[in-house]
Design an enzyme around this catalytic site. Structure first.
Site, short mmCIF file in Angstrom:
data_model
loop_
_atom_site.label_atom_id
_atom_site.label_comp_id
_atom_site.label_asym_id
_atom_site.label_seq_id
_atom_site.Cartn_x
_atom_site.Cartn_y
_atom_site.Cartn_z
N ARG A 89 0.92 -1.32 -0.04
CA ARG A 89 -0.15 0.02 -0.04
C ARG A 89 0.80 1.20 0.01
NH1 ARG A 89 -2.45 -3.71 -0.68
NH2 ARG A 89 -4.60 -4.46 0.20
N SER A 118 -11.11 0.89 3.68
CA SER A 118 -10.12 0.63 4.89
C SER A 118 -9.72 2.21 5.41
CB SER A 118 -8.93 -0.30 4.57
OG SER A 118 -9.32 -1.34 4.10
N GLU A 173 -4.63 4.93 6.67
CA GLU A 173 -4.41 4.32 5.27
C GLU A 173 -5.07 5.55 4.20
OE1 GLU A 173 -4.80 0.44 3.62
OE2 GLU A 173 -5.95 1.11 2.39
P1 FAD Z 1 -7.94 9.56 -4.86
O1 FAD Z 1 -8.97 9.22 -3.57
O2 FAD Z 1 -8.94 10.83 -5.91
O3 FAD Z 1 -6.70 9.84 -4.52
C1 FAD Z 1 -5.88 9.25 -3.70
C2 FAD Z 1 -4.41 9.47 -3.69
O4 FAD Z 1 -3.80 9.56 -4.98
C3 FAD Z 1 -4.48 10.93 -3.07
O5 FAD Z 1 -3.42 11.23 -2.49
C4 FAD Z 1 -4.01 11.53 -4.60
O6 FAD Z 1 -3.48 13.06 -4.55
C5 FAD Z 1 -3.33 10.56 -5.43
N1 FAD Z 1 -3.64 10.55 -6.83
C6 FAD Z 1 -4.96 10.41 -7.48
N2 FAD Z 1 -4.70 10.52 -8.84
C7 FAD Z 1 -3.38 10.99 -9.14
C8 FAD Z 1 -2.79 10.88 -10.33
N3 FAD Z 1 -3.22 10.79 -11.27
N4 FAD Z 1 -1.62 11.46 -10.02
C9 FAD Z 1 -0.69 11.53 -8.81
N5 FAD Z 1 -1.55 11.25 -7.68
C10 FAD Z 1 -2.69 10.81 -7.63
N6 FAD Z 1 -7.88 0.22 -1.95
C11 FAD Z 1 -7.14 -1.00 -2.21
O7 FAD Z 1 -5.77 -0.67 -2.21
N7 FAD Z 1 -7.67 -2.03 -1.99
C12 FAD Z 1 -8.91 -2.21 -2.12
O8 FAD Z 1 -9.44 -3.41 -2.06
C13 FAD Z 1 -9.71 -1.08 -1.93
N8 FAD Z 1 -11.16 -1.28 -1.76
C14 FAD Z 1 -11.87 -0.32 -1.72
C15 FAD Z 1 -13.26 -0.17 -1.52
C16 FAD Z 1 -14.06 0.99 -1.14
C17 FAD Z 1 -15.76 0.54 -0.90
C18 FAD Z 1 -13.44 2.02 -1.15
C19 FAD Z 1 -14.37 3.44 -1.04
C20 FAD Z 1 -12.17 2.34 -1.44
C21 FAD Z 1 -11.45 1.21 -1.45
N9 FAD Z 1 -9.81 1.37 -1.66
C22 FAD Z 1 -9.08 0.21 -1.82
C23 FAD Z 1 -9.40 2.74 -1.92
C24 FAD Z 1 -9.34 3.42 -3.27
O9 FAD Z 1 -10.24 2.60 -3.95
C25 FAD Z 1 -8.14 3.01 -3.93
O10 FAD Z 1 -6.79 3.86 -3.10
C26 FAD Z 1 -7.96 3.94 -5.17
O11 FAD Z 1 -6.97 3.75 -6.12
C27 FAD Z 1 -8.25 5.33 -5.10
O12 FAD Z 1 -8.51 6.13 -6.46
P2 FAD Z 1 -8.97 7.59 -6.75
O13 FAD Z 1 -9.05 7.64 -7.95
O14 FAD Z 1 -10.47 7.57 -5.77
O15 FAD Z 1 -7.97 8.31 -5.95
P1 NAP Z 2 -10.29 -10.39 4.88
O1 NAP Z 2 -10.56 -11.42 3.82
O2 NAP Z 2 -11.31 -10.41 5.76
O3 NAP Z 2 -9.08 -10.38 5.35
C1 NAP Z 2 -8.51 -9.80 6.45
C2 NAP Z 2 -7.07 -9.21 6.28
O4 NAP Z 2 -6.35 -10.31 6.32
C3 NAP Z 2 -7.01 -8.86 4.94
O5 NAP Z 2 -6.79 -7.37 5.11
C4 NAP Z 2 -5.52 -9.43 4.34
O6 NAP Z 2 -4.67 -8.50 4.16
C5 NAP Z 2 -5.35 -10.46 5.22
N1 NAP Z 2 -5.47 -11.78 4.72
C6 NAP Z 2 -6.47 -12.49 4.59
N2 NAP Z 2 -6.03 -13.67 3.88
C7 NAP Z 2 -4.68 -13.58 3.60
C8 NAP Z 2 -3.94 -14.41 3.11
N3 NAP Z 2 -4.19 -15.74 2.54
N4 NAP Z 2 -2.52 -14.07 3.03
C9 NAP Z 2 -2.18 -12.93 3.26
N5 NAP Z 2 -3.05 -11.93 4.03
C10 NAP Z 2 -4.23 -12.19 4.04
O7 NAP Z 2 -10.43 -8.70 4.26
P2 NAP Z 2 -11.38 -8.12 3.50
O8 NAP Z 2 -11.55 -6.74 4.36
O9 NAP Z 2 -12.42 -8.67 3.36
O10 NAP Z 2 -10.85 -7.65 2.36
C11 NAP Z 2 -10.58 -8.26 1.32
C12 NAP Z 2 -9.48 -8.00 0.31
O11 NAP Z 2 -10.01 -6.51 -0.24
C13 NAP Z 2 -8.23 -7.51 1.25
O12 NAP Z 2 -7.00 -7.83 0.53
C14 NAP Z 2 -8.18 -5.90 1.56
O13 NAP Z 2 -6.91 -5.71 1.48
C15 NAP Z 2 -8.96 -5.50 0.08
N6 NAP Z 2 -9.71 -4.37 0.49
C16 NAP Z 2 -8.94 -3.19 0.75
C17 NAP Z 2 -9.67 -2.01 1.09
C18 NAP Z 2 -9.03 -0.91 1.29
O14 NAP Z 2 -9.55 0.23 1.15
N7 NAP Z 2 -7.46 -0.70 1.11
C19 NAP Z 2 -10.88 -2.10 1.24
C20 NAP Z 2 -11.72 -3.21 1.33
C21 NAP Z 2 -10.97 -4.52 0.81
P3 NAP Z 2 -4.41 -7.59 2.78
O15 NAP Z 2 -5.22 -6.30 3.06
O16 NAP Z 2 -2.78 -7.33 2.94
O17 NAP Z 2 -4.96 -8.45 1.78
#
Ligand code: FAD
Ligand code: NAP
Length: 333
Positions: free
Chosen positions: A158, A225, A321
């Site tokens: 991340r 998250s 995050e």
């Molecule tokens: P923004 O929120 O608009 O920007 C995010 C950051 O990136 C900011 O710091 C911004 O300045 C920068 N940025 C954006 N665009 C650019 C650009 N073109 N150039 C330079 N900097 C830039 N994230 C995960 O990693 N895994 C997930 O599974 C995941 N699940 C999500 C589920 C939900 C329901 C939600 C709401 C969010 C989730 N996220 C997840 C977080 C989010 O979707 C990601 O981080 C996504 O990449 C953000 O995209 P955005 O365009 O909305 O970025």
């Molecule tokens: P989950 O499956 O309930 O798991 C909880 C956490 O345990 C996850 O965050 C995941 O880490 C870790 N995990 C589970 N199984 C694993 C494995 N086999 N090996 C290593 N790590 C493991 O999580 P969840 O909330 O439903 O989300 C599912 C996936 O979507 C995750 O990968 C999560 O990162 C992603 N997600 C991200 C966001 C966001 O905003 N960043 C929001 C929603 C979902 P990791 O997070 O490292 O995978």
């Protein structure tokens, strides 16, 4: 031509939808306009799904709306150049429909392609960095376009060089290198019952699990998250397991352990708790939601209370995050 809006409602610019206004927003639809943006002191945004504005935002915003996908191929890879404003999930779907398999574990993540490298989006055992060959960006210090190769991007869990230096680059396109030889990645529990799955089956399963567990940001305001999953030493992990035998940890290559922040928060009974209109999501404690009229004071109070409780209960310091901004800059709890 750059489209400009003054005093734009922030609710339309971030998925957590706290109130407030952005003093000025520039909508970037042609990458060559990077050179003629009237200021360099702007914050770049995509769809605002990883960003929360806690007050009126005084600095200019640049919303990236560049579109377009170009495809070439080598004998072993699909090579795609994707403009930064393309919606991420639409791109994943386009790849699946075109037979370019590999991104299916990352289905239904909100946001833009340009934001994907910033926090190296990841889900279900995949990270976008695994598929990125380089990133094209406008260098705001040098005033020129640059191409950062995969190894220049300092991708980590991340994290990336773009996240560490938010004022340096405006990403205009991402180059993907997707191997033609595909291998299913179904190691995560929610996917592990799929026997010799196709990419389409993984895509469908990821979508269905996410729809069941996570709030749809179009319907319930949230930013995914709120906290990062913490890493603890092996010794700290063993101490915690002796107290909580059901705790799951995931071993990192350096011997440390990644813990699920959602589990820790849930264990402390936060699911469903709320302050004002800001609540901990009922199905995933790592997600905070704004049920409609939430304010930043309540969000900051709830998030701080959770962070303090996790510190006291488990001796773990949660890091935020999402990108939290006050009127000018990034803030930490
Ligand atoms: P923004 O929120 O608009 O920007 C995010 C950051 O990136 C900011 O710091 C911004 O300045 C920068 N940025 C954006 N665009 C650019 C650009 N073109 N150039 C330079 N900097 C830039 N994230 C995960 O990693 N895994 C997930 O599974 C995941 N699940 C999500 C589920 C939900 C329901 C939600 C709401 C969010 C989730 N996220 C997840 C977080 C989010 O979707 C990601 O981080 C996504 O990449 C953000 O995209 P955005 O365009 O909305 O970025
Ligand atoms: P989950 O499956 O309930 O798991 C909880 C956490 O345990 C996850 O965050 C995941 O880490 C870790 N995990 C589970 N199984 C694993 C494995 N086999 N090996 C290593 N790590 C493991 O999580 P969840 O909330 O439903 O989300 C599912 C996936 O979507 C995750 O990968 C999560 O990162 C992603 N997600 C991200 C966001 C966001 O905003 N960043 C929001 C929603 C979902 P990791 O997070 O490292 O995978």
């Amino acid at each position: 031509m750059i489209v400009t809006k003054h005093n734009a409602p922030l609710k339309q610019l971030h998925t957590f939808r706290l109130p407030g206004v952005a003093r000025v927003v520039y909508y970037l639809r042609d990458k060559h306009d990077c050179a003629s943006l009237p200021t360099n002191n702007y914050l770049v945004i995509g769809h605002g799904s990883n960003t929360i504005f806690t007050s009126d935002f005084e600095r200019p915003l640049v919303r990236v709306e560049l579109r377009g996908i170009e495809m070439t191929e080598s004998s072993e890879h699909w090579l795609l150049k994707v403009a930064a404003g393309e919606p991420w999930h639409e791109f994943v779907t386009y790849c699946l429909d075109s037979g370019y398999f590999g991104l299916e574990n990352l289905a239904l993540i909100p946001g833009t392609v340009g934001a994907a490298p910033v926090q190296n989006i990841g889900a279900y055992g995949s990270e976008v960095a695994d598929f990125i060959s380089s990133v094209e960006a406008w260098d705001r210090e040098q005033h020129c376009f640059v191409q950062l190769e995969h190894d220049d991007c300092q991708f980590a869990y991340r994290d990336s060089i773009f996240k560490k230096n938010p004022q340096r680059w405006l990403i205009t396109a991402v180059y993907f290198r997707i191997p033609k030889r595909w291998c299913a990645n179904n190691q995560y529990a929610e996917l592990s019952d799929l026997v010799e799955p196709t990419a389409a089956q993984i895509y469908q399963r990821v979508i269905s699990v996410r729809q069941n567990k996570l709030p749809d940001p179009d319907l319930v305001a949230n930013a995914g998250s709120f906290f990062k999953n913490p890493t603890v030493s092996a010794q700290h992990y063993q101490q915690l397991v002796s107290l909580y035998p059901e705790l799951r940890g995931y071993a990192n290559a350096d011997g440390s352990f990644k813990l699920a922040a959602g589990w820790l928060i849930d264990k402390r009974g936060w699911k469903g708790k709320q302050i004002g209109s800001i609540a901990v999501h009922q199905r995933q404690a790592l997600v905070l939601i704004n049920s409609g009229n939430g304010c930043s004071a309540d969000l900051l109070a709830l998030a701080t209370a959770i962070k303090n409780d996790i510190q006291q209960s488990f001796a773990i310091t949660l890091e935020v995050e999402v990108r939290l901004f006050d009127d000018q800059s990034l803030i930490q709890l």
